[in-house]
Design a protein around this motif. Structure first.
Motif, PDB file in Angstrom:
ATOM      1  N   VAL A   1       0.838  -1.205   0.000  1.00  0.00           N
ATOM      2  CA  VAL A   1       0.000   0.000   0.000  1.00  0.00           C
ATOM      3  C   VAL A   1       0.866   1.245   0.000  1.00  0.00           C
ATOM      4  CG1 VAL A   1      -1.736   1.299   1.284  1.00  0.00           C
ATOM      5  CG2 VAL A   1      -1.881  -1.194   1.175  1.00  0.00           C
ATOM      6  N   VAL A   2       1.902   1.242   0.834  1.00  0.00           N
ATOM      7  CA  VAL A   2       2.813   2.387   0.921  1.00  0.00           C
ATOM      8  C   VAL A   2       3.474   2.645  -0.426  1.00  0.00           C
ATOM      9  CG1 VAL A   2       4.949   3.226   1.968  1.00  0.00           C
ATOM     10  CG2 VAL A   2       3.229   2.103   3.386  1.00  0.00           C
ATOM     11  N   LEU A   3       3.909   1.567  -1.100  1.00  0.00           N
ATOM     12  CA  LEU A   3       4.590   1.720  -2.384  1.00  0.00           C
ATOM     13  C   LEU A   3       3.639   2.252  -3.456  1.00  0.00           C
ATOM     14  CD1 LEU A   3       7.291   1.287  -3.822  1.00  0.00           C
ATOM     15  CD2 LEU A   3       6.494  -0.997  -4.468  1.00  0.00           C
ATOM     16  N   ALA A   4       2.416   1.739  -3.483  1.00  0.00           N
ATOM     17  CA  ALA A   4       1.432   2.198  -4.471  1.00  0.00           C
ATOM     18  C   ALA A   4       1.138   3.680  -4.296  1.00  0.00           C
ATOM     19  CB  ALA A   4       0.154   1.382  -4.354  1.00  0.00           C
ATOM     20  N   ASN A   5       0.991   4.114  -3.061  1.00  0.00           N
ATOM     21  CA  ASN A   5       0.744   5.530  -2.784  1.00  0.00           C
ATOM     22  C   ASN A   5       1.945   6.391  -3.183  1.00  0.00           C
ATOM     23  OD1 ASN A   5      -1.787   4.936  -1.753  1.00  0.00           O
ATOM     24  ND2 ASN A   5      -1.069   4.799   0.362  1.00  0.00           N
ATOM     25  N   TYR A   6       3.122   5.855  -2.956  1.00  0.00           N
ATOM     26  CA  TYR A   6       4.355   6.591  -3.289  1.00  0.00           C
ATOM     27  C   TYR A   6       4.490   6.764  -4.797  1.00  0.00           C
ATOM     28  CZ  TYR A   6       9.357   7.774  -3.166  1.00  0.00           C
ATOM     29  OH  TYR A   6      10.586   8.397  -3.307  1.00  0.00           O
TER      30      TYR A   6
ATOM     31  N   GLY B   1       2.097   6.957  -6.830  1.00  0.00           N
ATOM     32  CA  GLY B   1       1.068   7.884  -7.269  1.00  0.00           C
ATOM     33  C   GLY B   1       1.522   9.330  -7.262  1.00  0.00           C
ATOM     34  N   THR B   2       2.442   9.652  -6.365  1.00  0.00           N
ATOM     35  CA  THR B   2       2.941  11.032  -6.263  1.00  0.00           C
ATOM     36  C   THR B   2       4.381  11.177  -6.756  1.00  0.00           C
ATOM     37  OG1 THR B   2       3.607  10.607  -3.966  1.00  0.00           O
ATOM     38  CG2 THR B   2       1.414  11.569  -4.330  1.00  0.00           C
ATOM     39  N   ASN B   3       5.005  10.052  -7.116  1.00  0.00           N
ATOM     40  CA  ASN B   3       6.397  10.089  -7.588  1.00  0.00           C
ATOM     41  C   ASN B   3       6.557   9.199  -8.823  1.00  0.00           C
ATOM     42  OD1 ASN B   3       8.102  11.496  -5.201  1.00  0.00           O
ATOM     43  ND2 ASN B   3       6.496  10.204  -4.311  1.00  0.00           N
ATOM     44  N   PRO B   4       6.074   9.671  -9.972  1.00  0.00           N
ATOM     45  CA  PRO B   4       6.134   8.837 -11.190  1.00  0.00           C
ATOM     46  C   PRO B   4       7.558   8.461 -11.594  1.00  0.00           C
ATOM     47  CG  PRO B   4       5.532  11.113 -11.702  1.00  0.00           C
ATOM     48  CD  PRO B   4       5.436  10.971 -10.223  1.00  0.00           C
ATOM     49  N   GLU B   5       8.539   9.315 -11.256  1.00  0.00           N
ATOM     50  CA  GLU B   5       9.923   9.000 -11.606  1.00  0.00           C
ATOM     51  C   GLU B   5      10.417   7.790 -10.807  1.00  0.00           C
ATOM     52  OE1 GLU B   5       9.954  11.582  -8.062  1.00  0.00           O
ATOM     53  OE2 GLU B   5       8.934  11.636 -10.014  1.00  0.00           O
ATOM     54  N   ALA B   6       9.892   7.634  -9.609  1.00  0.00           N
ATOM     55  CA  ALA B   6      10.254   6.471  -8.795  1.00  0.00           C
ATOM     56  C   ALA B   6       9.680   5.199  -9.412  1.00  0.00           C
ATOM     57  CB  ALA B   6       9.754   6.648  -7.370  1.00  0.00           C
ATOM     58  N   LYS B   7       8.491   5.297  -9.967  1.00  0.00           N
ATOM     59  CA  LYS B   7       7.890   4.138 -10.615  1.00  0.00           C
ATOM     60  C   LYS B   7       8.718   3.708 -11.814  1.00  0.00           C
ATOM     61  CE  LYS B   7       3.530   2.347 -12.432  1.00  0.00           C
ATOM     62  NZ  LYS B   7       2.109   2.640 -12.735  1.00  0.00           N
ATOM     63  N   GLU B   8       9.248   4.681 -12.569  1.00  0.00           N
ATOM     64  CA  GLU B   8      10.102   4.362 -13.706  1.00  0.00           C
ATOM     65  C   GLU B   8      11.384   3.675 -13.244  1.00  0.00           C
ATOM     66  OE1 GLU B   8      10.806   7.947 -15.838  1.00  0.00           O
ATOM     67  OE2 GLU B   8       8.708   8.225 -16.430  1.00  0.00           O
ATOM     68  N   GLU B   9      11.949   4.165 -12.141  1.00  0.00           N
ATOM     69  CA  GLU B   9      13.155   3.551 -11.578  1.00  0.00           C
ATOM     70  C   GLU B   9      12.871   2.111 -11.174  1.00  0.00           C
ATOM     71  OE1 GLU B   9      16.171   4.022  -7.723  1.00  0.00           O
ATOM     72  OE2 GLU B   9      14.574   5.493  -8.073  1.00  0.00           O
ATOM     73  N   TRP B  10      11.722   1.877 -10.552  1.00  0.00           N
ATOM     74  CA  TRP B  10      11.341   0.545 -10.101  1.00  0.00           C
ATOM     75  C   TRP B  10      11.165  -0.409 -11.277  1.00  0.00           C
ATOM     76  CZ3 TRP B  10      11.038  -2.409  -5.901  1.00  0.00           C
ATOM     77  CH2 TRP B  10      10.213  -3.523  -5.926  1.00  0.00           C
ATOM     78  N   GLU B  11      10.493   0.058 -12.320  1.00  0.00           N
ATOM     79  CA  GLU B  11      10.243  -0.787 -13.481  1.00  0.00           C
ATOM     80  C   GLU B  11      11.531  -1.147 -14.212  1.00  0.00           C
ATOM     81  OE1 GLU B  11       7.416   1.491 -15.670  1.00  0.00           O
ATOM     82  OE2 GLU B  11       5.684   0.727 -14.537  1.00  0.00           O
ATOM     83  N   ALA B  12      12.532  -0.263 -14.115  1.00  0.00           N
ATOM     84  CA  ALA B  12      13.795  -0.499 -14.815  1.00  0.00           C
ATOM     85  C   ALA B  12      14.747  -1.391 -14.025  1.00  0.00           C
ATOM     86  CB  ALA B  12      14.487   0.835 -15.114  1.00  0.00           C
ATOM     87  N   THR B  13      14.744  -1.267 -12.692  1.00  0.00           N
ATOM     88  CA  THR B  13      15.748  -1.953 -11.884  1.00  0.00           C
ATOM     89  C   THR B  13      15.186  -2.841 -10.783  1.00  0.00           C
ATOM     90  OG1 THR B  13      15.930  -0.154 -10.264  1.00  0.00           O
ATOM     91  CG2 THR B  13      17.298   0.003 -12.241  1.00  0.00           C
ATOM     92  N   ARG B  14      13.879  -2.728 -10.496  1.00  0.00           N
ATOM     93  CA  ARG B  14      13.230  -3.429  -9.389  1.00  0.00           C
ATOM     94  C   ARG B  14      13.803  -2.999  -8.040  1.00  0.00           C
ATOM     95  NH1 ARG B  14       8.614  -5.516 -11.169  1.00  0.00           N
ATOM     96  NH2 ARG B  14       8.579  -6.733  -9.229  1.00  0.00           N
ATOM     97  N   LYS B  15      14.427  -1.815  -7.991  1.00  0.00           N
ATOM     98  CA  LYS B  15      14.994  -1.262  -6.772  1.00  0.00           C
ATOM     99  C   LYS B  15      14.696   0.235  -6.719  1.00  0.00           C
ATOM    100  CE  LYS B  15      17.401  -4.739  -4.909  1.00  0.00           C
ATOM    101  NZ  LYS B  15      17.328  -5.193  -3.503  1.00  0.00           N
ATOM    102  N   LEU B  16      14.679   0.780  -5.493  1.00  0.00           N
ATOM    103  CA  LEU B  16      14.517   2.214  -5.300  1.00  0.00           C
ATOM    104  C   LEU B  16      15.609   2.710  -4.374  1.00  0.00           C
ATOM    105  CD1 LEU B  16      10.653   2.521  -4.686  1.00  0.00           C
ATOM    106  CD2 LEU B  16      11.894   3.152  -6.768  1.00  0.00           C
TER     107      LEU B  16
ATOM    108  N   GLU C   1      15.470   5.501  -2.779  1.00  0.00           N
ATOM    109  CA  GLU C   1      14.718   6.024  -1.643  1.00  0.00           C
ATOM    110  C   GLU C   1      13.407   5.244  -1.554  1.00  0.00           C
ATOM    111  OE1 GLU C   1      15.907   8.180   0.446  1.00  0.00           O
ATOM    112  OE2 GLU C   1      17.729   8.585  -0.723  1.00  0.00           O
ATOM    113  N   ASP C   2      13.424   4.146  -0.821  1.00  0.00           N
ATOM    114  CA  ASP C   2      12.254   3.278  -0.729  1.00  0.00           C
ATOM    115  C   ASP C   2      11.451   3.625   0.520  1.00  0.00           C
ATOM    116  OD1 ASP C   2      10.438   1.118  -0.504  1.00  0.00           O
ATOM    117  OD2 ASP C   2      11.807  -0.176  -1.622  1.00  0.00           O
ATOM    118  N   PRO C   3      10.221   4.120   0.359  1.00  0.00           N
ATOM    119  CA  PRO C   3       9.430   4.547   1.515  1.00  0.00           C
ATOM    120  C   PRO C   3       9.006   3.418   2.436  1.00  0.00           C
ATOM    121  CG  PRO C   3       8.053   4.484  -0.440  1.00  0.00           C
ATOM    122  CD  PRO C   3       9.456   4.228  -0.903  1.00  0.00           C
TER     123      PRO C   3
END
Length: 225
Positions: free
Chosen positions: A90-95, A97-112, A114-116
């Motif tokens: 839930v925390v990641l989905a909400n994050y 939603g407000t940080n699309p660049e983080a979603k791109e990072e996740w999709e590319a590397t499966r890592k963040l 700054e992981d909330p």
């Protein structure tokens, strides 16, 4: 979900590992068992200390088992000390939603970077790779090896393309070429290339080399987050 993942379900070249020898055979498996038992005994005080830190940090569960792909496409629960909040999805989905660049990072590397979801104690455990110590149990169970490819989830394996056949011929490792070569600082394609190189060039000497290199890599915490 089924207890195994057929290669025909995964959009990459078929590989039949059912009747193929396991990478390294009895030599590698024997080395894994002896090494894991020795590690479990030697590190038992550290295990207890980390377990107490995780438990008393927020009162949640100590361990976390994530479904990963093993040899031949089998599913196993890769054990770790819990480093994230209990409602991480839930925390990641909400994050995202407000940080699309983080979603791109996740999709590319499966890592963040700054992981909330990561707790304060969890951040330290990840930095020192202590969260992965429970995988010694996975090694004893035969799901993992001391050295091997990095354990992946189903979605990641689909990104391996034809190189997935090499991953499926081996047991995932507690450490490996990826861990001693920069970890999250290297590209995903490079990580896949490391996995393929390891399987194609396996030897007990290579395993020992990687284990020795793992100690300074963990101490330096390069690419670890």
């Amino acid at each position: 979900m089924s207890d195994s993942v057929k290669t025909t379900d995964l959009s990459f070249s078929q590989v039949d590992t059912e009747f193929e020898p396991v990478l390294g055979g009895f030599i590698k498996r024997g080395f894994d068992i002896v090494g894991a038992l020795a590690g479990l005994v030697a590190l038992s005080p550290l295990f207890l200390l980390v377990a107490l830190l995780v438990k008393f940090s927020d009162g949640g569960s100590v361990f976390y088992g994530h479904r990963r792909i093993g040899r031949g496409g089998s599913i196993f629960h890769c054990l770790k000390f819990r480093t994230m909040v209990e409602d991480g999805d839930v925390v990641l989905a909400n994050y995202f939603g407000t940080n699309p660049e983080a979603k791109e990072e996740w999709e590319a590397t499966r890592k963040l970077r700054e992981d909330p979801r990561v707790t304060r104690v969890g951040a330290v455990l990840r930095k020192l790779s202590l969260d992965e110590l429970p995988q010694i149990v996975n090694i004893l169970q035969g799901h993992m090896s001391i050295v091997g490819p990095r354990p992946v989830v189903r979605d990641e394996l689909e990104n391996y393309g034809n190189a997935a056949v090499f991953y499926l011929k081996s047991r995932p490792g507690l450490t490996g070429l990826w861990q001693i070569s920069g970890r999250n600082d290297i590209s995903y394609d490079t990580r896949v290339a490391f996995d393929r190189h390891y399987v194609e060039n396996w030897s007990l000497k290579l395993d020992l080399h990687i284990i020795i290199k793992t100690v300074p890599a963990v101490c330096m915490a390069k690419g670890s987050y």
